[in-house]
Motif scaffolding. Structure first.
Motif, short mmCIF file in Angstrom:
data_model
loop_
_atom_site.label_atom_id
_atom_site.label_comp_id
_atom_site.label_asym_id
_atom_site.label_seq_id
_atom_site.Cartn_x
_atom_site.Cartn_y
_atom_site.Cartn_z
N LYS A 132 40.55 50.53 36.15
CA LYS A 132 40.50 49.08 36.63
C LYS A 132 40.63 48.05 35.24
O LYS A 132 40.21 48.19 34.29
N SER A 133 41.41 47.25 35.40
CA SER A 133 41.98 46.13 34.35
C SER A 133 40.76 45.26 34.17
O SER A 133 40.38 44.55 35.02
N GLY A 138 40.88 42.63 37.22
CA GLY A 138 40.00 43.20 38.08
C GLY A 138 40.86 44.16 39.06
O GLY A 138 40.10 45.07 39.84
N ALA A 139 41.99 44.35 39.06
CA ALA A 139 42.83 45.27 39.63
C ALA A 139 42.89 46.66 39.04
O ALA A 139 42.74 46.87 37.98
N TYR A 140 43.13 47.41 40.23
CA TYR A 140 43.12 48.76 39.64
C TYR A 140 44.50 49.12 39.75
O TYR A 140 45.49 48.98 40.33
#
Length: 50
Positions: A25-26, A30-32
């Motif tokens: 998770k970034s 918040g994106a994977y």
């Protein structure tokens, strides 16, 4: 070329490898994203614990 790589990984007496895919998770968005690694089968559990 890929066929040669696969053939060498399946060689008798050689090490066997596993492809490990981890979702990361970034913290910024918040994106994977997915990270792929080729690791020897005896080190798979150690790689997943990191």
């Amino acid at each position: 070329m890929a066929k040669k790589v696969v053939a060498t990984l399946k060689k008798e007496g050689g090490r066997t490898f596993a492809k490990v895919i981890k979702a990361v998770k970034s913290p910024k968005t918040g994106a994977y994203t997915f990270k792929e690694e080729m690791v020897p089968t005896d080190l798979v559990q150690d790689t997943l614990k990191k």
